[in-house]
Design a protein around this motif. Structure first.
Motif, PDB file in Angstrom:
ATOM      1  N   ASP A   1     -25.907  20.023 -31.629  1.00  0.00           N
ATOM      2  CA  ASP A   1     -26.317  20.801 -30.765  1.00  0.00           C
ATOM      3  C   ASP A   1     -26.975  20.763 -30.025  1.00  0.00           C
ATOM      4  OD1 ASP A   1     -25.261  23.614 -31.054  1.00  0.00           O
ATOM      5  OD2 ASP A   1     -26.550  23.969 -32.360  1.00  0.00           O
ATOM      6  N   VAL A   2     -28.067  21.006 -30.374  1.00  0.00           N
ATOM      7  CA  VAL A   2     -29.692  20.763 -29.687  1.00  0.00           C
ATOM      8  C   VAL A   2     -29.216  19.972 -28.748  1.00  0.00           C
ATOM      9  CG1 VAL A   2     -32.073  19.973 -29.957  1.00  0.00           C
ATOM     10  CG2 VAL A   2     -30.876  21.067 -31.502  1.00  0.00           C
ATOM     11  N   GLU A   3     -28.646  18.703 -28.181  1.00  0.00           N
ATOM     12  CA  GLU A   3     -27.778  17.655 -27.068  1.00  0.00           C
ATOM     13  C   GLU A   3     -27.707  18.538 -26.123  1.00  0.00           C
ATOM     14  OE1 GLU A   3     -24.811  14.685 -25.903  1.00  0.00           O
ATOM     15  OE2 GLU A   3     -25.249  15.463 -27.538  1.00  0.00           O
ATOM     16  N   THR A   4     -26.667  19.577 -26.632  1.00  0.00           N
ATOM     17  CA  THR A   4     -25.872  20.594 -25.465  1.00  0.00           C
ATOM     18  C   THR A   4     -26.976  21.361 -25.032  1.00  0.00           C
ATOM     19  OG1 THR A   4     -24.006  20.408 -27.569  1.00  0.00           O
ATOM     20  CG2 THR A   4     -24.024  22.738 -25.338  1.00  0.00           C
ATOM     21  N   VAL A   5     -28.251  21.905 -25.815  1.00  0.00           N
ATOM     22  CA  VAL A   5     -29.369  22.624 -25.502  1.00  0.00           C
ATOM     23  C   VAL A   5     -29.767  21.841 -24.082  1.00  0.00           C
ATOM     24  CG1 VAL A   5     -31.590  24.080 -26.267  1.00  0.00           C
ATOM     25  CG2 VAL A   5     -29.239  24.540 -27.268  1.00  0.00           C
ATOM     26  N   PHE A   6     -30.299  20.446 -25.161  1.00  0.00           N
ATOM     27  CA  PHE A   6     -30.839  20.291 -24.000  1.00  0.00           C
ATOM     28  C   PHE A   6     -30.212  20.029 -22.296  1.00  0.00           C
ATOM     29  CE2 PHE A   6     -33.563  18.493 -26.910  1.00  0.00           C
ATOM     30  CZ  PHE A   6     -35.047  18.970 -26.710  1.00  0.00           C
ATOM     31  N   LEU A   7     -28.964  19.424 -22.405  1.00  0.00           N
ATOM     32  CA  LEU A   7     -27.846  19.303 -21.499  1.00  0.00           C
ATOM     33  C   LEU A   7     -27.685  20.313 -21.066  1.00  0.00           C
ATOM     34  CD1 LEU A   7     -25.419  16.634 -22.756  1.00  0.00           C
ATOM     35  CD2 LEU A   7     -27.113  15.884 -21.290  1.00  0.00           C
ATOM     36  N   TYR A   8     -27.826  21.525 -21.348  1.00  0.00           N
ATOM     37  CA  TYR A   8     -27.240  22.321 -20.076  1.00  0.00           C
ATOM     38  C   TYR A   8     -28.205  22.977 -18.661  1.00  0.00           C
ATOM     39  CZ  TYR A   8     -26.025  26.973 -19.237  1.00  0.00           C
ATOM     40  OH  TYR A   8     -25.365  28.498 -18.340  1.00  0.00           O
ATOM     41  N   PRO A   9     -29.433  22.429 -19.144  1.00  0.00           N
ATOM     42  CA  PRO A   9     -30.555  23.011 -17.694  1.00  0.00           C
ATOM     43  C   PRO A   9     -30.307  22.296 -17.525  1.00  0.00           C
ATOM     44  CG  PRO A   9     -31.826  23.487 -19.538  1.00  0.00           C
ATOM     45  CD  PRO A   9     -30.692  22.938 -20.584  1.00  0.00           C
ATOM     46  N   TRP A  10     -29.525  20.832 -16.861  1.00  0.00           N
ATOM     47  CA  TRP A  10     -29.625  19.360 -16.005  1.00  0.00           C
ATOM     48  C   TRP A  10     -28.294  20.058 -15.721  1.00  0.00           C
ATOM     49  CZ3 TRP A  10     -30.545  14.934 -20.542  1.00  0.00           C
ATOM     50  CH2 TRP A  10     -32.197  14.860 -20.208  1.00  0.00           C
ATOM     51  N   ALA A  11     -27.374  21.009 -16.229  1.00  0.00           N
ATOM     52  CA  ALA A  11     -25.909  20.534 -15.492  1.00  0.00           C
ATOM     53  C   ALA A  11     -26.659  21.857 -14.497  1.00  0.00           C
ATOM     54  CB  ALA A  11     -25.329  21.321 -16.581  1.00  0.00           C
ATOM     55  N   MET A  12     -27.424  22.777 -15.219  1.00  0.00           N
ATOM     56  CA  MET A  12     -26.745  24.083 -14.246  1.00  0.00           C
ATOM     57  C   MET A  12     -27.778  23.936 -13.355  1.00  0.00           C
ATOM     58  SD  MET A  12     -25.328  26.705 -14.921  1.00  0.00           S
ATOM     59  CE  MET A  12     -24.248  25.430 -15.329  1.00  0.00           C
ATOM     60  N   SER A  13     -29.205  23.031 -12.884  1.00  0.00           N
ATOM     61  CA  SER A  13     -29.769  22.424 -11.672  1.00  0.00           C
ATOM     62  C   SER A  13     -29.591  21.324 -11.363  1.00  0.00           C
ATOM     63  CB  SER A  13     -31.447  22.537 -12.208  1.00  0.00           C
ATOM     64  OG  SER A  13     -31.521  21.831 -12.996  1.00  0.00           O
ATOM     65  N   PHE A  14     -28.256  20.403 -11.386  1.00  0.00           N
ATOM     66  CA  PHE A  14     -27.869  18.825 -11.129  1.00  0.00           C
ATOM     67  C   PHE A  14     -28.150  19.213  -9.546  1.00  0.00           C
ATOM     68  CE2 PHE A  14     -24.719  16.388  -9.541  1.00  0.00           C
ATOM     69  CZ  PHE A  14     -24.975  14.986 -10.439  1.00  0.00           C
ATOM     70  N   ASP A  15     -27.443  20.070  -8.375  1.00  0.00           N
ATOM     71  CA  ASP A  15     -27.559  19.484  -7.089  1.00  0.00           C
ATOM     72  C   ASP A  15     -29.515  19.638  -6.577  1.00  0.00           C
ATOM     73  OD1 ASP A  15     -28.124  22.554  -7.795  1.00  0.00           O
ATOM     74  OD2 ASP A  15     -26.821  23.049  -6.004  1.00  0.00           O
ATOM     75  N   VAL A  16     -30.038  20.179  -7.156  1.00  0.00           N
ATOM     76  CA  VAL A  16     -31.481  20.218  -7.640  1.00  0.00           C
ATOM     77  C   VAL A  16     -32.216  18.960  -6.975  1.00  0.00           C
ATOM     78  CG1 VAL A  16     -33.908  21.365  -6.974  1.00  0.00           C
ATOM     79  CG2 VAL A  16     -31.461  22.613  -6.968  1.00  0.00           C
ATOM     80  N   LEU A  17     -31.889  18.283  -8.359  1.00  0.00           N
ATOM     81  CA  LEU A  17     -32.972  17.025  -9.065  1.00  0.00           C
ATOM     82  C   LEU A  17     -32.834  15.997  -8.204  1.00  0.00           C
ATOM     83  CD1 LEU A  17     -32.451  19.210 -12.830  1.00  0.00           C
ATOM     84  CD2 LEU A  17     -34.369  18.744 -10.742  1.00  0.00           C
ATOM     85  N   GLY A  18     -31.222  16.034  -8.448  1.00  0.00           N
ATOM     86  CA  GLY A  18     -30.807  15.057  -7.772  1.00  0.00           C
ATOM     87  C   GLY A  18     -30.466  13.168  -8.539  1.00  0.00           C
ATOM     88  N   VAL A  19     -30.215  12.162  -8.355  1.00  0.00           N
ATOM     89  CA  VAL A  19     -29.898  11.328  -8.953  1.00  0.00           C
ATOM     90  C   VAL A  19     -30.749  10.214 -10.406  1.00  0.00           C
ATOM     91  CG1 VAL A  19     -29.218   8.767  -8.818  1.00  0.00           C
ATOM     92  CG2 VAL A  19     -27.868  10.548  -6.427  1.00  0.00           C
ATOM     93  N   SER A  20     -31.835  10.678 -10.176  1.00  0.00           N
ATOM     94  CA  SER A  20     -32.524  10.181 -10.965  1.00  0.00           C
ATOM     95  C   SER A  20     -32.506  10.651 -12.115  1.00  0.00           C
ATOM     96  CB  SER A  20     -34.546  10.345 -10.429  1.00  0.00           C
ATOM     97  OG  SER A  20     -34.603  11.358 -10.229  1.00  0.00           O
ATOM     98  N   VAL A  21     -32.400  12.540 -12.281  1.00  0.00           N
ATOM     99  CA  VAL A  21     -32.213  13.091 -13.294  1.00  0.00           C
ATOM    100  C   VAL A  21     -30.454  12.785 -13.583  1.00  0.00           C
ATOM    101  CG1 VAL A  21     -32.228  15.694 -13.856  1.00  0.00           C
ATOM    102  CG2 VAL A  21     -33.672  15.062 -12.812  1.00  0.00           C
ATOM    103  N   PHE A  22     -29.670  12.593 -13.141  1.00  0.00           N
ATOM    104  CA  PHE A  22     -28.398  12.102 -13.259  1.00  0.00           C
ATOM    105  C   PHE A  22     -28.882  11.014 -14.706  1.00  0.00           C
ATOM    106  CE2 PHE A  22     -24.495   9.641 -13.027  1.00  0.00           C
ATOM    107  CZ  PHE A  22     -24.226  10.481 -13.915  1.00  0.00           C
ATOM    108  N   ILE A  23     -29.706  10.228 -14.144  1.00  0.00           N
ATOM    109  CA  ILE A  23     -29.767   8.749 -14.519  1.00  0.00           C
ATOM    110  C   ILE A  23     -30.168   8.799 -16.137  1.00  0.00           C
ATOM    111  CG2 ILE A  23     -31.232   6.298 -15.071  1.00  0.00           C
ATOM    112  CD1 ILE A  23     -29.753   6.866 -11.690  1.00  0.00           C
ATOM    113  N   GLU A  24     -31.547  10.002 -15.975  1.00  0.00           N
ATOM    114  CA  GLU A  24     -32.286   9.693 -17.697  1.00  0.00           C
ATOM    115  C   GLU A  24     -31.618  10.920 -18.589  1.00  0.00           C
ATOM    116  OE1 GLU A  24     -35.124  12.169 -16.256  1.00  0.00           O
ATOM    117  OE2 GLU A  24     -36.393  10.859 -15.364  1.00  0.00           O
ATOM    118  N   ALA A  25     -30.750  11.739 -17.774  1.00  0.00           N
ATOM    119  CA  ALA A  25     -29.436  12.508 -18.200  1.00  0.00           C
ATOM    120  C   ALA A  25     -28.228  11.218 -19.491  1.00  0.00           C
ATOM    121  CB  ALA A  25     -28.630  13.382 -17.772  1.00  0.00           C
ATOM    122  N   PHE A  26     -27.463  10.702 -18.211  1.00  0.00           N
ATOM    123  CA  PHE A  26     -26.691  10.040 -18.979  1.00  0.00           C
ATOM    124  C   PHE A  26     -27.976   8.979 -19.690  1.00  0.00           C
ATOM    125  CE2 PHE A  26     -24.955   5.637 -17.972  1.00  0.00           C
ATOM    126  CZ  PHE A  26     -23.608   5.941 -18.145  1.00  0.00           C
TER     127      PHE A  26
END
Length: 120
Positions: A73-98
């Motif tokens: 459940d906490v994982e979902t809370v942490f992944l939501y901001p990444w999903a909302m700002s995915f286009d701004v943050l770039g590939v490095s944040v996608f790798i961190e989220a992965f």
């Protein structure tokens, strides 16, 4: 320049908010009646006689299941901001989220193999 007088309101609020609970506990300790009768010392005070001991043992499996639920459940809370700002943050944040999701999947597989997700 760092001026301490700007924090006067903060310190006053901190001191007052610290003293109010202490004052309430002291007043309730002084004013509360002290009477320890057999009803007060029994396990239940609802008027029903206790059938057995008040301490019941629960299986650890329920706690493990709840803990795994809270982790994901906490994982979902942490992944939501990444999903909302995915286009701004770039590939490095996608790798961190992965990597974050990969670590949680390894934890899920571990919990699954240990039987923490079994109800029987």
């Amino acid at each position: 320049m760092f001026l301490l007088y700007e924090y006067d309101i903060f310190w006053a609020f901190l001191i007052i908010s610290s003293f109010i609970p202490i004052l309430v506990f002291l007043i309730s300790g002084i004013l509360a009646p002290i009477s320890k009768g057999p009803e007060k010392l029994s396990s239940y005070e609802s008027g029903i006689e206790p059938i057995s001991d008040a301490w019941l043992q629960f299986r650890i499996r329920y706690y493990m299941f709840a803990l795994v639920f809270v982790v994901f459940d906490v994982e979902t809370v942490f992944l939501y901001p990444w999903a909302m700002s995915f286009d701004v943050l770039g590939v490095s944040v996608f790798i961190e989220a992965f990597i974050f999701v990969l670590i949680l999947v390894v934890g899920l597989v571990y919990a699954w193999r240990k039987g923490a997700l079994e109800w029987s």
